[in-house]
Scaffold this motif. Structure first.
Motif, PDB file in Angstrom:
ATOM      1  N   ILE A 149       4.304  10.975  27.543  1.00 13.91           N
ATOM      2  CA  ILE A 149       5.490  11.600  26.930  1.00 13.91           C
ATOM      3  C   ILE A 149       6.038  10.686  25.830  1.00 13.91           C
ATOM      4  CG2 ILE A 149       7.829  12.455  27.366  1.00 13.91           C
ATOM      5  CD1 ILE A 149       6.712  12.837  30.386  1.00 13.91           C
ATOM      6  N   VAL A 150       6.126   9.398  26.130  1.00 16.63           N
ATOM      7  CA  VAL A 150       6.646   8.444  25.129  1.00 16.63           C
ATOM      8  C   VAL A 150       5.782   8.493  23.862  1.00 16.63           C
ATOM      9  CG1 VAL A 150       6.900   5.962  24.630  1.00 16.63           C
ATOM     10  CG2 VAL A 150       7.776   6.885  26.788  1.00 16.63           C
ATOM     11  N   SER A 151       4.477   8.675  24.040  1.00 16.58           N
ATOM     12  CA  SER A 151       3.576   8.662  22.870  1.00 16.58           C
ATOM     13  C   SER A 151       3.824   9.863  21.954  1.00 16.58           C
ATOM     14  CB  SER A 151       2.111   8.638  23.323  1.00 16.58           C
ATOM     15  OG  SER A 151       1.735   9.928  23.766  1.00 16.58           O
ATOM     16  N   ARG A 152       4.565  10.856  22.443  1.00 20.34           N
ATOM     17  CA  ARG A 152       4.848  12.046  21.611  1.00 20.34           C
ATOM     18  C   ARG A 152       6.170  11.926  20.843  1.00 20.34           C
ATOM     19  NH1 ARG A 152       2.156  16.799  24.992  1.00 20.34           N
ATOM     20  NH2 ARG A 152       0.806  15.526  26.292  1.00 20.34           N
ATOM     21  N   ILE A 153       6.908  10.830  21.092  1.00 27.19           N
ATOM     22  CA  ILE A 153       8.193  10.637  20.383  1.00 27.19           C
ATOM     23  C   ILE A 153       7.893  10.204  18.957  1.00 27.19           C
ATOM     24  CG2 ILE A 153      10.274   9.189  20.288  1.00 27.19           C
ATOM     25  CD1 ILE A 153      10.501  10.734  22.770  1.00 27.19           C
ATOM     26  N   ARG A 154       8.517  10.855  18.009  1.00 27.72           N
ATOM     27  CA  ARG A 154       8.446  10.444  16.604  1.00 27.72           C
ATOM     28  C   ARG A 154       9.531  11.183  15.841  1.00 27.72           C
ATOM     29  NH1 ARG A 154       3.827  12.112  17.712  1.00 27.72           N
ATOM     30  NH2 ARG A 154       2.744  10.312  16.856  1.00 27.72           N
ATOM     31  N   ALA A 155       9.869  10.675  14.651  1.00 24.63           N
ATOM     32  CA  ALA A 155      10.865  11.362  13.821  1.00 24.63           C
ATOM     33  C   ALA A 155      10.391  12.787  13.554  1.00 24.63           C
ATOM     34  CB  ALA A 155      11.069  10.606  12.520  1.00 24.63           C
ATOM     35  N   GLY A 156      11.304  13.727  13.644  1.00 21.58           N
ATOM     36  CA  GLY A 156      10.960  15.128  13.412  1.00 21.58           C
ATOM     37  C   GLY A 156      10.599  15.872  14.683  1.00 21.58           C
ATOM     38  N   ALA A 157      10.313  15.135  15.764  1.00 22.47           N
ATOM     39  CA  ALA A 157       9.960  15.810  17.022  1.00 22.47           C
ATOM     40  C   ALA A 157      11.184  16.544  17.561  1.00 22.47           C
ATOM     41  CB  ALA A 157       9.456  14.794  18.041  1.00 22.47           C
ATOM     42  N   ASP A 158      10.918  17.632  18.271  1.00 23.48           N
ATOM     43  CA  ASP A 158      11.985  18.422  18.895  1.00 23.48           C
ATOM     44  C   ASP A 158      12.029  18.027  20.369  1.00 23.48           C
ATOM     45  OD1 ASP A 158      13.518  20.390  20.162  1.00 23.48           O
ATOM     46  OD2 ASP A 158      13.030  21.858  18.612  1.00 23.48           O
ATOM     47  N   TYR A 159      13.103  17.341  20.748  1.00 18.24           N
ATOM     48  CA  TYR A 159      13.194  16.820  22.116  1.00 18.24           C
ATOM     49  C   TYR A 159      13.267  17.958  23.143  1.00 18.24           C
ATOM     50  CZ  TYR A 159      14.374  13.084  25.448  1.00 18.24           C
ATOM     51  OH  TYR A 159      14.356  12.183  26.479  1.00 18.24           O
ATOM     52  N   ARG A 160      13.769  19.128  22.708  1.00 16.29           N
ATOM     53  CA  ARG A 160      13.811  20.279  23.630  1.00 16.29           C
ATOM     54  C   ARG A 160      12.389  20.682  24.014  1.00 16.29           C
ATOM     55  NH1 ARG A 160      16.865  24.390  19.923  1.00 16.29           N
ATOM     56  NH2 ARG A 160      15.289  23.484  18.571  1.00 16.29           N
ATOM     57  N   ASP A 161      11.500  20.711  23.015  1.00 15.66           N
ATOM     58  CA  ASP A 161      10.095  21.063  23.302  1.00 15.66           C
ATOM     59  C   ASP A 161       9.465  20.010  24.219  1.00 15.66           C
ATOM     60  OD1 ASP A 161      10.394  23.195  21.648  1.00 15.66           O
ATOM     61  OD2 ASP A 161       9.335  22.293  19.934  1.00 15.66           O
ATOM     62  N   LEU A 162       9.826  18.760  23.932  1.00 12.14           N
ATOM     63  CA  LEU A 162       9.254  17.672  24.730  1.00 12.14           C
ATOM     64  C   LEU A 162       9.691  17.770  26.194  1.00 12.14           C
ATOM     65  CD1 LEU A 162       7.392  15.429  23.954  1.00 12.14           C
ATOM     66  CD2 LEU A 162       9.374  13.984  23.486  1.00 12.14           C
ATOM     67  N   HIS A 163      10.945  18.164  26.373  1.00 13.09           N
ATOM     68  CA  HIS A 163      11.458  18.334  27.739  1.00 13.09           C
ATOM     69  C   HIS A 163      10.664  19.425  28.473  1.00 13.09           C
ATOM     70  CE1 HIS A 163      14.365  18.792  31.035  1.00 13.09           C
ATOM     71  NE2 HIS A 163      14.185  20.097  30.862  1.00 13.09           N
ATOM     72  N   VAL A 164      10.425  20.535  27.795  1.00 14.01           N
ATOM     73  CA  VAL A 164       9.688  21.639  28.436  1.00 14.01           C
ATOM     74  C   VAL A 164       8.233  21.218  28.669  1.00 14.01           C
ATOM     75  CG1 VAL A 164       8.905  24.022  28.175  1.00 14.01           C
ATOM     76  CG2 VAL A 164      11.247  23.396  27.515  1.00 14.01           C
ATOM     77  N   GLU A 165       7.656  20.510  27.709  1.00 11.19           N
ATOM     78  CA  GLU A 165       6.281  20.021  27.871  1.00 11.19           C
ATOM     79  C   GLU A 165       6.209  19.038  29.051  1.00 11.19           C
ATOM     80  OE1 GLU A 165       3.824  21.385  26.546  1.00 11.19           O
ATOM     81  OE2 GLU A 165       2.284  19.979  27.225  1.00 11.19           O
ATOM     82  N   THR A 166       7.276  18.276  29.244  1.00 14.91           N
ATOM     83  CA  THR A 166       7.307  17.346  30.380  1.00 14.91           C
ATOM     84  C   THR A 166       7.171  18.107  31.702  1.00 14.91           C
ATOM     85  OG1 THR A 166       8.616  15.741  29.166  1.00 14.91           O
ATOM     86  CG2 THR A 166       8.742  15.616  31.569  1.00 14.91           C
ATOM     87  N   HIS A 167       7.777  19.299  31.772  1.00 12.62           N
ATOM     88  CA  HIS A 167       7.618  20.095  32.996  1.00 12.62           C
ATOM     89  C   HIS A 167       6.146  20.388  33.267  1.00 12.62           C
ATOM     90  CE1 HIS A 167      11.598  21.254  34.620  1.00 12.62           C
ATOM     91  NE2 HIS A 167      11.986  20.754  33.456  1.00 12.62           N
ATOM     92  N   ARG A 168       5.399  20.688  32.194  1.00  7.31           N
ATOM     93  CA  ARG A 168       3.961  20.970  32.391  1.00  7.31           C
ATOM     94  C   ARG A 168       3.225  19.700  32.837  1.00  7.31           C
ATOM     95  NH1 ARG A 168       4.798  23.792  27.534  1.00  7.31           N
ATOM     96  NH2 ARG A 168       5.007  26.010  27.963  1.00  7.31           N
ATOM     97  N   ILE A 169       3.584  18.592  32.198  1.00  4.89           N
ATOM     98  CA  ILE A 169       2.911  17.325  32.527  1.00  4.89           C
ATOM     99  C   ILE A 169       3.203  16.937  33.982  1.00  4.89           C
ATOM    100  CG2 ILE A 169       2.935  14.839  32.005  1.00  4.89           C
ATOM    101  CD1 ILE A 169       3.414  15.661  29.025  1.00  4.89           C
ATOM    102  N   LEU A 170       4.457  17.105  34.400  1.00  4.60           N
ATOM    103  CA  LEU A 170       4.804  16.748  35.787  1.00  4.60           C
ATOM    104  C   LEU A 170       4.206  17.743  36.774  1.00  4.60           C
ATOM    105  CD1 LEU A 170       8.483  15.456  35.468  1.00  4.60           C
ATOM    106  CD2 LEU A 170       6.324  14.195  35.322  1.00  4.60           C
ATOM    107  N   ALA A 171       4.087  18.998  36.353  1.00  5.17           N
ATOM    108  CA  ALA A 171       3.431  19.985  37.226  1.00  5.17           C
ATOM    109  C   ALA A 171       1.990  19.546  37.487  1.00  5.17           C
ATOM    110  CB  ALA A 171       3.472  21.366  36.580  1.00  5.17           C
ATOM    111  N   ALA A 172       1.325  19.035  36.442  1.00  5.94           N
ATOM    112  CA  ALA A 172      -0.058  18.557  36.627  1.00  5.94           C
ATOM    113  C   ALA A 172      -0.087  17.380  37.596  1.00  5.94           C
ATOM    114  CB  ALA A 172      -0.658  18.171  35.264  1.00  5.94           C
ATOM    115  N   VAL A 173       0.918  16.498  37.507  1.00  7.21           N
ATOM    116  CA  VAL A 173       0.986  15.365  38.451  1.00  7.21           C
ATOM    117  C   VAL A 173       1.148  15.886  39.877  1.00  7.21           C
ATOM    118  CG1 VAL A 173       2.385  13.380  39.186  1.00  7.21           C
ATOM    119  CG2 VAL A 173       1.894  13.725  36.746  1.00  7.21           C
ATOM    120  N   LEU A 174       2.030  16.869  40.051  1.00  9.87           N
ATOM    121  CA  LEU A 174       2.253  17.426  41.401  1.00  9.87           C
ATOM    122  C   LEU A 174       0.967  18.033  41.958  1.00  9.87           C
ATOM    123  CD1 LEU A 174       5.712  19.157  40.756  1.00  9.87           C
ATOM    124  CD2 LEU A 174       5.304  17.208  42.287  1.00  9.87           C
TER     125      LEU A 174
END
Ligand code: GLY
Ligand code: MN
Ligand code: MN
Length: 452
Positions: free
Chosen positions: A292-317
């Motif tokens: 997730i940290v590797s996706r942070i950059r200027a111009g990124a939309d943190y809202r999208d990142l938050h939703v993408e995090t749900h997918r990433i954590l779902a994969a962990v689960l």
């Protein structure tokens, strides 16, 4: 950055070198705020200590964050900064004659050269140092007692405050240097806390080991430490401190920071005592967090990142045997939200949850969090030199998991896996990062590495 000293004082030469440009930037944003609000002077009040109801004791003093972002004066009540465009900022420094309480020292430190300092010894002496044309002033601060306004009627006008809050989202080099030091300070505490956990200590003792290592009294911490053993890790804001160690040690989650001149770090780590499966889950979460940290950059939309995090954590689960199906289904059915019921992170600065995270622009328009994600505190587009946290977590919170019973989600939860995880509470990993044009600087990982 590796050259940085661990001098947290206001004699630190690196901070002294960076501070004049910081004050220039703060002056410029106040010039703009004054212009927008049609005023000639900004008066920033540090705040007044609060008294306990029916008592003569004082609550710990917390300075106005606006005041702290001007100067590293976190313990200077009843003082004022006066900014008039084109003039050296004036600091009305209240130094009472008081033998009941400790009083501030004489003004001293790298910051003094940037101010026209007026030391006053009584409240009555303050008025003479404020601009005469009070009707052309705005006052920024918390006013509980009308006498602290000295006749200034425009208090916290949104036409100015919105501009100041929006500007605070992007840090100056001075602020970033303070925050690198705050990360160092916090990382030193985390190492000490992990050691106390490995020694089998209680939450209370681990907390004390942390405070000693960061050299903070409880009131100096940027927020109340979360020191959680075993299932306590699932209580998101767990601030009790058991005085005895549990009979069996399983896990440790610590969310604790340090502060340097009012600038905070906000760091979470999770440890397994001896359980290999839980250690493996922490490893998966660490890999996910770095992804997730590797996706942070200027111009990124943190809202999208938050939703993408749900997918990433779902994969962990799924990989950890706690849920089944595919990540999109776990997101759509609410399974990921039951395990990850808070936001991905927030802005960080002189406040741990720094202001301005929802702001679309300096006029006060806001951006809503994505539908179904009300706890996300950062919705604005990322810009270079913003400081923010990245803090994914998964927990066994029975009150949320029970809501899945009888819904389509129920079959996507491996309830045996939930039973296995419950005694460990959960896992959260939280870093503080500076946004850059094409990535980010991870101050937390840098600090842990520098101290390893
Ligand atoms: N320590 C509070 C937070 O992580 O937001
Ligand atoms: Mn935290
Ligand atoms: Mn946080």
């Amino acid at each position: 950055m590796q050259r940085m000293s661990n001098d947290y004082s206001d004699k630190n030469p690196e901070l002294g070198h960076l501070y004049p440009a910081h004050v220039s930037a703060v002056c410029a944003r106040h010039d703009h705020a004054l212009e927008n609000s049609g005023a000639a002077h900004a008066v920033i009040f540090s705040g007044c200590p609060k008294t306990v109801f029916l008592d003569d004791q004082l609550y710990p003093f917390k300075a106005n964050a606006h005041f702290v972002s001007w100067a590293p004066l976190t313990g200077l009540p009843l003082s004022y900064i006066v900014h008039t465009p084109g003039e050296t900022p004036r600091l009305i420094y209240y130094l009472p004659h008081d033998y009941w309480h400790p009083v501030p020292g004489q003004p001293d430190g790298y910051w003094t050269g940037q101010f026209d300092v007026r030391v006053v010894h009584t409240i009555d002496d303050i008025a003479a140092h404020l601009p005469d044309d009070r009707d052309k002033c705005i006052l920024i601060g918390e006013i509980d007692d009308e006498s602290h306004t000295f006749g200034i009627e425009r208090v916290n006008p949104t036409s100015a405050v919105n501009i100041l809050h929006y500007a605070r989202g992007v840090k100056t080099e001075y602020e970033l240097a303070c925050m690198r030091l705050a990360s160092r300070r916090g990382a030193a505490g985390h190492y000490a806390a992990e050691g106390a956990f490995r020694d089998g200590r209680s939450e209370f003792e681990i907390h004390r080991a942390y405070c000693k290592a960061v050299s903070h009294a409880d009131n100096e911490l940027p927020y109340s430490n979360i020191v959680a053993l075993n299932a306590h890790s699932a209580v998101l804001h767990y601030t009790d401190m058991d005085r005895e160690p549990p009979s069996e040690m399983h896990s440790f989650l610590i969310d604790a920071g340090g502060q340097v001149h009012g600038y905070a770090s906000d760091i979470t780590r999770t440890y397994s005592y001896k359980d290999a499966r839980f250690a493996e889950l922490i490893e998966r979460m660490d890999t996910a967090q770095l992804d997730i940290v590797s996706r942070i950059r200027a111009g990124a939309d943190y809202r999208d990142l938050h939703v993408e995090t749900h997918r990433i954590l779902a994969a962990v689960l799924i990989e950890a045997g706690i849920a089944n199906g595919d990540p999109d289904t776990l997101l759509a059915t609410g399974v990921s939200s039951a395990f990850f019921p808070h936001g991905l992170g927030h802005l960080l600065g002189v406040q741990v949850h720094d202001v301005g995270g929802f702001m679309e622009n300096e006029n006060g328009s806001t951006i809503d969090p994505p539908s179904g994600h009300p706890f996300l505190r950062l919705t604005r587009e990322l810009e270079p030199n913003m400081m923010l946290t990245v803090e994914p977590g998964i927990y066994v919170i029975d009150m949320l998991l029970e809501n899945l019973r009888g819904t389509q989600a129920e079959n996507h939860v491996n309830w045996d896996g939930v039973d296995w995880l419950r005694p460990f509470g959960g896992v959260r990993i939280e870093d503080n990062v500076r946004v850059t044009a094409d990535g980010c600087e991870n101050m937390t990982r840098d600090a842990f590495t520098a101290l390893a």
